[in-house]
Design an enzyme around this catalytic site. Structure first.
Site, mmCIF file in Angstrom:
data_model
loop_
_atom_site.group_PDB
_atom_site.id
_atom_site.type_symbol
_atom_site.label_atom_id
_atom_site.label_comp_id
_atom_site.label_asym_id
_atom_site.label_seq_id
_atom_site.Cartn_x
_atom_site.Cartn_y
_atom_site.Cartn_z
ATOM 1 N N PHE A 362 0.844 -1.140 -0.070
ATOM 2 C CA PHE A 362 0.090 -0.070 0.073
ATOM 3 C C PHE A 362 1.010 1.448 -0.012
ATOM 4 C CE2 PHE A 362 -1.900 3.669 1.887
ATOM 5 C CZ PHE A 362 -3.163 3.664 1.672
ATOM 6 N N GLU A 363 0.656 2.110 -0.901
ATOM 7 C CA GLU A 363 1.335 3.513 -0.891
ATOM 8 C C GLU A 363 0.545 4.315 -1.492
ATOM 9 O OE1 GLU A 363 5.070 2.378 -3.249
ATOM 10 O OE2 GLU A 363 6.170 2.518 -1.339
ATOM 11 N N ILE A 364 0.382 5.549 -1.192
ATOM 12 C CA ILE A 364 -0.102 6.875 -1.823
ATOM 13 C C ILE A 364 1.006 7.872 -1.743
ATOM 14 C CG2 ILE A 364 -1.874 8.345 -2.060
ATOM 15 C CD1 ILE A 364 -3.835 6.712 -0.574
#
Ligand code: GDP
Ligand code: NAG
Ligand code: NAG
Ligand code: NAG
Ligand code: MG
Length: 523
Positions: A362-364
């Site tokens: 998960f990365e934004i």
């Protein structure tokens, strides 16, 4: 309660050193001792008190959820100040993972993208089949989906290593040593690709921001605002939802190479560096030997006393002057001569990687956090070291350490309000109080919910919106809270003055110990 606090401190200290096994044993003995000796309290209560972050308010001036409750999304979208961002979802995947890809897309569509319609980019080292593409387009409704292939030159290891005996031998060897995924060549390729190459892909380069997804991930809460927009508004460049320790044997030499890179290129890391390193430089002293040998607060007293006792012994060259007190000095000298030099195994110039990393499935983030001169040359440097095949460096620790070369703590955001599961690890926040005021509104019939759909009850310090967390599953905040604790500890301190450990005025301490010693034994 004092016991609990002491136990907690012991545990925290334990995680910071590499003799984890020994410490865990000690922790276990202490736990058993407490259970046997003190008033009967269930283990469950101890777990609750130990690292129960999920019940705590972790918001600070420097970082907190953008909204601590649901947002009226229609209102939000029609606000003239709001602007959709130049962003896309990114997922690397294989044709045979279609079902899990669909699960992921359905989940993110239902909980977020049905309102925001951000496009998707799917990448593969093989061409996607027509069947795959059609079925993915079906579930994304009117969001744009682009399919890309990673060319062979990018996907494979550099030509001078990829077919060598050393390469296959190294990978096989990692299998023999049971390093998780160590003997899967494709996994090494994937980690290398995500570490330094995904953001160069032409389809990814079309955006300024990305949100990384994987097959078979699940979102538990509604995300009723636009994370890209909020990050832009709040000067945030990288967002995470889980931060945990890496398995040591996947990255034994990553930090050594990082330190070389930093030294050779004269890089000054940002304050994010503190999240990933253990600083052993806690004893400020003119004596280099004390500086080096004192690594923990519990080293201070014995090491300084030892030095003074030996010093006094050696100073008294006059035989007739030797008095009983010297016995202590002699014993110290003997002990020191017998003892092995205490080594903190992975300490390089008083620093060590603490194994923490943002869980990068998960990365934004903004692409520019990777696509910049420092990070790109960092990746090149790591590539030359061979660590992506000699060891099994994951893209998560590489991202995290690499980001800390340029980013400050304030550039990073903890998406505590985003409930997320991948494999068996999950984070699911408590709902905010009063969330019932914000009904779920859908325009997509596939995501229709019952009129009074049951969500989790709101709790103090909750920040989730309409979360439905799996029952009886301990949140990662509570089960593996060490790295989160480091984060919270840093982000609550004043900017630019963050400390990880207590530091000691060594010269002062040494003078006091000498004075006491002379008072007791001197003539
Ligand atoms: N196209 C392609 N994708 C891969 C390959 N290996 C891993 N991936 C993708 O990379 C991501 C991470 O891989 P995964 O096996 O889920 O690793 P884990 O999440 O660390 O267990 C997933 O999105 C996979 O679909 C590969 O050989 N080819
Ligand atoms: C989005 O960002 C990319 C990369 O910075 C840029 O090339 C592109 O023109 C941007 N698109 C829009 C619509 O602004
Ligand atoms: C030892 O020290 C004492 C006091 O400092 C002095 O009186 C004595 O002469 C010294 N003896 C020798 C052998 O140096
Ligand atoms: C796609 O979404 C729109 C609203 O965004 C909705 O009206 C439509 O019914 C959806 N289509 C499908 C096939 O679900
Ligand atoms: Mg995965």
């Amino acid at each position: 309660m004092l016991l609990v606090r002491r136990l907690r401190n012991t545990l925290l200290r334990c995680f910071q050193c590499n003799i984890m096994m020994v410490c865990m044993l000690v922790a276990l003995i202490i736990t058993i001792w407490i259970v046997l000796v003190s008033e009967p309290v269930s283990t469950r209560d101890y777990m609750d008190n130990l690292l129960s972050f999920s019940k705590m308010d972790l918001a600070t001036k420097r970082d907190k959820p953008f909204y601590s409750n649901c947002v009226d999304t229609q209102d939000y979208l029609s606000n003239p100040l709001y602007a959709k961002q130049n962003a896309s979802f990114v997922m690397l995947t294989r044709n045979e993972e279609l079902e899990d890809v669909i699960k992921t897309i359905k989940s993110i569509e239902e909980h977020f993208n049905q309102w925001f319609h951000y496009p998707y980019v799917l990448l593969n080292d093989q061409p996607f089949t027509e069947d795959f593409k059609t079925k993915v387009r079906d579930v994304t409704n009117d969001s744009i989906v682009e399919f890309g292939t990673v060319d062979e030159i990018t996907w494979n290891f550099p030509s001078d290593v990829k077919d060598t005996f050393e390469f296959y031998n190294a990978i096989e060897n990692q299998g023999d040593r049971s390093i998780l995924y160590g003997n899967m060549e494709s996994y090494h390729k994937m980690c290398r690709f995500y570490s330094g190459l995904f953001y160069k892909h032409p389809l990814i380069q079309k955006s300024e921001w990305y949100w990384r997804l994987e097959p078979d991930v699940e979102f538990f809460c509604d995300i009723t605002y636009d994370p890209f927009w909020e990050m832009a508004q709040n000067d945030k460049k990288y967002g995470f939802t889980i931060v945990i320790p890496e398995l040591y044997w996947t990255v034994p030499n990553l930090f050594r190479h990082t330190k070389s890179f930093v030294r050779q290129n004269d890089v000054t890391p940002g304050s994010l560096w503190k999240l990933f390193t253990k600083d052993y430089d806690i004893f400020e002293s003119d004596d280099p030997e004390l500086r080096d040998s004192i690594n923990y607060d519990f080293d201070v007293k014995p090491k300084v006393s030892e030095k003074i006792a030996i010093e006094q012994l050696l100073e008294k060259g006059n035989e007739s002057e030797r008095i009983n007190a010297d016995e202590e000095g002699i014993m110290n000298l003997v002990n020191r001569a017998r003892s092995k030099k205490h080594i903190v195994e992975d300490k390089f110039s008083n620093e060590e990687y603490n194994l923490c990393h943002f869980w990068s499935n998960f990365e934004i983030a903004r692409l520019s956090v990777f696509d910049n001169e420092v990070y790109n040359s960092f990746f090149e440097f790591l590539e030359k070291s061979g660590g992506f095949w000699k060891e099994r460096w994951g893209d998560a620790p590489v991202h995290s350490i690499g980001l800390s070369l340029t980013l400050d703590l304030d550039d990073v955001h903890y998406f505590r309000d985003i409930g997320y599961r991948h494999s068996s690890i999950q984070h699911c926040p408590h709902n905010a109080m009063g969330g019932e005021e914000f009904p779920y509104v859908t325009s997509d019939p596939r995501f229709q919910r019952k009129k009074n759909a049951a969500y989790d009850m709101g709790k103090d310090f909750g920040c989730g919106c309409r979360c439905k967390c799996p029952m009886n599953k301990l949140d990662i905040e509570d089960s593996t809270g060490f790295c989160l604790n480091v984060w919270v500890d840093l982000i609550k301190q004043e900017k630019g003055r963050e400390h990880r450990a207590e530091t000691f005025n060594g010269n002062q301490i040494e003078a006091n110990v000498r004075k006491d010693y002379l008072k007791e034994f001197g003539n």
